[in-house]
Write a protein that holds these residues in place. Structure first.
Motif, PDB file in Angstrom:
ATOM      1  N   THR A   1     -17.185 -10.469  -7.244  1.00 14.46           N
ATOM      2  CA  THR A   1     -16.664  -9.227  -6.672  1.00 14.46           C
ATOM      3  C   THR A   1     -15.264  -9.028  -7.225  1.00 14.46           C
ATOM      4  OG1 THR A   1     -17.937  -9.564  -4.660  1.00 14.46           O
ATOM      5  CG2 THR A   1     -16.118  -7.996  -4.545  1.00 14.46           C
ATOM      6  N   PRO A   2     -15.106  -8.109  -8.161  1.00 18.57           N
ATOM      7  CA  PRO A   2     -13.762  -7.868  -8.695  1.00 18.57           C
ATOM      8  C   PRO A   2     -12.784  -7.534  -7.573  1.00 18.57           C
ATOM      9  CG  PRO A   2     -15.408  -6.663  -9.956  1.00 18.57           C
ATOM     10  CD  PRO A   2     -16.093  -7.220  -8.733  1.00 18.57           C
ATOM     11  N   HIS A   3     -11.639  -8.176  -7.589  1.00 24.49           N
ATOM     12  CA  HIS A   3     -10.584  -7.950  -6.588  1.00 24.49           C
ATOM     13  C   HIS A   3     -11.082  -8.240  -5.182  1.00 24.49           C
ATOM     14  CE1 HIS A   3      -9.180  -5.976 -10.129  1.00 24.49           C
ATOM     15  NE2 HIS A   3     -10.004  -4.966  -9.972  1.00 24.49           N
TER      16      HIS A   3
ATOM     17  N   LEU B   1     -14.798 -12.382  -2.046  1.00 22.65           N
ATOM     18  CA  LEU B   1     -16.031 -11.705  -1.656  1.00 22.65           C
ATOM     19  C   LEU B   1     -15.799 -10.229  -1.363  1.00 22.65           C
ATOM     20  CD1 LEU B   1     -17.139 -14.439   0.904  1.00 22.65           C
ATOM     21  CD2 LEU B   1     -17.911 -14.219  -1.469  1.00 22.65           C
ATOM     22  N   ASP B   2     -16.908  -9.497  -1.267  1.00 23.06           N
ATOM     23  CA  ASP B   2     -16.784  -8.117  -0.809  1.00 23.06           C
ATOM     24  C   ASP B   2     -16.230  -8.181   0.613  1.00 23.06           C
ATOM     25  OD1 ASP B   2     -19.068  -7.314   1.306  1.00 23.06           O
ATOM     26  OD2 ASP B   2     -19.854  -8.815  -0.095  1.00 23.06           O
ATOM     27  N   PRO B   3     -15.510  -7.163   1.049  1.00 14.27           N
ATOM     28  CA  PRO B   3     -14.809  -7.262   2.335  1.00 14.27           C
ATOM     29  C   PRO B   3     -15.727  -7.462   3.542  1.00 14.27           C
ATOM     30  CG  PRO B   3     -14.586  -5.064   1.403  1.00 14.27           C
ATOM     31  CD  PRO B   3     -15.240  -5.908   0.360  1.00 14.27           C
TER      32      PRO B   3
ATOM     33  N   ALA C   1      -9.770  -9.569   6.020  1.00 18.56           N
ATOM     34  CA  ALA C   1     -10.607  -9.289   4.844  1.00 18.56           C
ATOM     35  C   ALA C   1     -10.301  -7.921   4.254  1.00 18.56           C
ATOM     36  CB  ALA C   1     -12.086  -9.398   5.212  1.00 18.56           C
ATOM     37  N   VAL C   2     -10.238  -6.908   5.076  1.00 13.55           N
ATOM     38  CA  VAL C   2      -9.974  -5.551   4.574  1.00 13.55           C
ATOM     39  C   VAL C   2      -8.555  -5.454   4.015  1.00 13.55           C
ATOM     40  CG1 VAL C   2      -9.720  -3.132   5.263  1.00 13.55           C
ATOM     41  CG2 VAL C   2     -11.708  -4.436   6.009  1.00 13.55           C
ATOM     42  N   ALA C   3      -7.587  -6.048   4.723  1.00 13.84           N
ATOM     43  CA  ALA C   3      -6.203  -6.012   4.235  1.00 13.84           C
ATOM     44  C   ALA C   3      -6.088  -6.696   2.876  1.00 13.84           C
ATOM     45  CB  ALA C   3      -5.268  -6.667   5.245  1.00 13.84           C
ATOM     46  N   ASP C   4      -6.739  -7.848   2.713  1.00 12.60           N
ATOM     47  CA  ASP C   4      -6.649  -8.550   1.434  1.00 12.60           C
ATOM     48  C   ASP C   4      -7.380  -7.788   0.333  1.00 12.60           C
ATOM     49  OD1 ASP C   4      -5.684 -10.827  -0.107  1.00 12.60           O
ATOM     50  OD2 ASP C   4      -7.799 -11.383  -0.279  1.00 12.60           O
TER      51      ASP C   4
ATOM     52  N   ILE D   1      -7.870  -4.520   0.090  1.00 11.40           N
ATOM     53  CA  ILE D   1      -7.041  -3.375  -0.298  1.00 11.40           C
ATOM     54  C   ILE D   1      -5.843  -3.855  -1.124  1.00 11.40           C
ATOM     55  CG2 ILE D   1      -5.491  -1.575   0.599  1.00 11.40           C
ATOM     56  CD1 ILE D   1      -7.533  -1.271   2.936  1.00 11.40           C
ATOM     57  N   SER D   2      -5.223  -4.944  -0.695  1.00  9.02           N
ATOM     58  CA  SER D   2      -4.084  -5.499  -1.423  1.00  9.02           C
ATOM     59  C   SER D   2      -4.483  -5.910  -2.843  1.00  9.02           C
ATOM     60  CB  SER D   2      -3.531  -6.701  -0.657  1.00  9.02           C
ATOM     61  OG  SER D   2      -2.503  -7.320  -1.388  1.00  9.02           O
ATOM     62  N   GLN D   3      -5.639  -6.543  -2.992  1.00  5.65           N
ATOM     63  CA  GLN D   3      -6.115  -6.965  -4.316  1.00  5.65           C
ATOM     64  C   GLN D   3      -6.347  -5.759  -5.225  1.00  5.65           C
ATOM     65  OE1 GLN D   3      -6.341 -10.221  -5.316  1.00  5.65           O
ATOM     66  NE2 GLN D   3      -5.447 -10.603  -3.311  1.00  5.65           N
ATOM     67  N   LYS D   4      -6.934  -4.710  -4.671  1.00  5.69           N
ATOM     68  CA  LYS D   4      -7.183  -3.504  -5.480  1.00  5.69           C
ATOM     69  C   LYS D   4      -5.880  -2.847  -5.902  1.00  5.69           C
ATOM     70  CE  LYS D   4     -10.507  -0.857  -4.960  1.00  5.69           C
ATOM     71  NZ  LYS D   4     -11.761  -0.336  -5.337  1.00  5.69           N
TER      72      LYS D   4
END
Length: 161
Positions: free
Chosen positions: A93-95, A106-108, A145-148, A150-153
């Motif tokens: 899963t990219p980013h 992983l995916d969020p 998970a969602v915060a990370d 979004i941060s990765q993207k």
């Protein structure tokens, strides 16, 4: 009965069906409760609206540290770790959202499940007496998970610009 009569009835029936399936592009107002929740999330400030913001921040920090500690200790239990990781063996899963204490990205949605599984594995039956039924850590899997993710993207986008 003439064919014209059947054609007219048929056209009227088709016209009504077509009219009934056309969707309006006018968005209805949100219901009052959803609007209140959204306003609270967007506008509430611990620093400006809490009676004791220092205690609020310290309590939040302690809850987060307790949650992460329980999750990291749970990684010692194979019955927990067998539930973690990608749904398909070589899935990339990219980013992707990172799962603390593992190498998983992983995916969020799956990361939220994995983090939630970890943090509640040992913390599932501790005593939490409060007005609400939820435990403080119940939402942290999804939030982290969602915060990370979004941060990765955002980080990846910034590196390419």
């Amino acid at each position: 009965m003439s064919n014209n009569h059947l054609d007219n009835d048929s056209n009227t029936a088709n016209s009504n069906i077509n009219d009934a399936t056309v969707e309006s592009n006018v968005r209805p107002e949100y219901d009052d409760e959803i609007q209140k929740i959204a306003d609270y999330v967007l506008n509430y400030s611990i620093d400006e609206q809490s009676l004791n913001p220092t205690d609020a921040w310290n309590t939040a920090r302690h809850c987060l540290m307790d949650t992460l500690g329980c999750g990291l200790l749970a990684l010692r239990f194979p019955e927990c770790t067998k539930h973690l990781g990608p749904d398909c063996p070589d899935q990339i899963t990219p980013h992707g959202a990172r799962v603390p204490g593992t190498s998983y990205r992983l995916d969020p949605i799956k990361a939220a499940f994995d983090i939630g599984c970890m943090v509640r594995w040992l913390d599932y039956n501790d005593t939490w007496l409060a007005a609400e039924w939820g435990h403080p850590s119940d939402n942290l899997g999804g939030i982290l998970a969602v915060a990370d993710y979004i941060s990765q993207k955002i980080s990846a986008k910034d590196k390419h610009h």
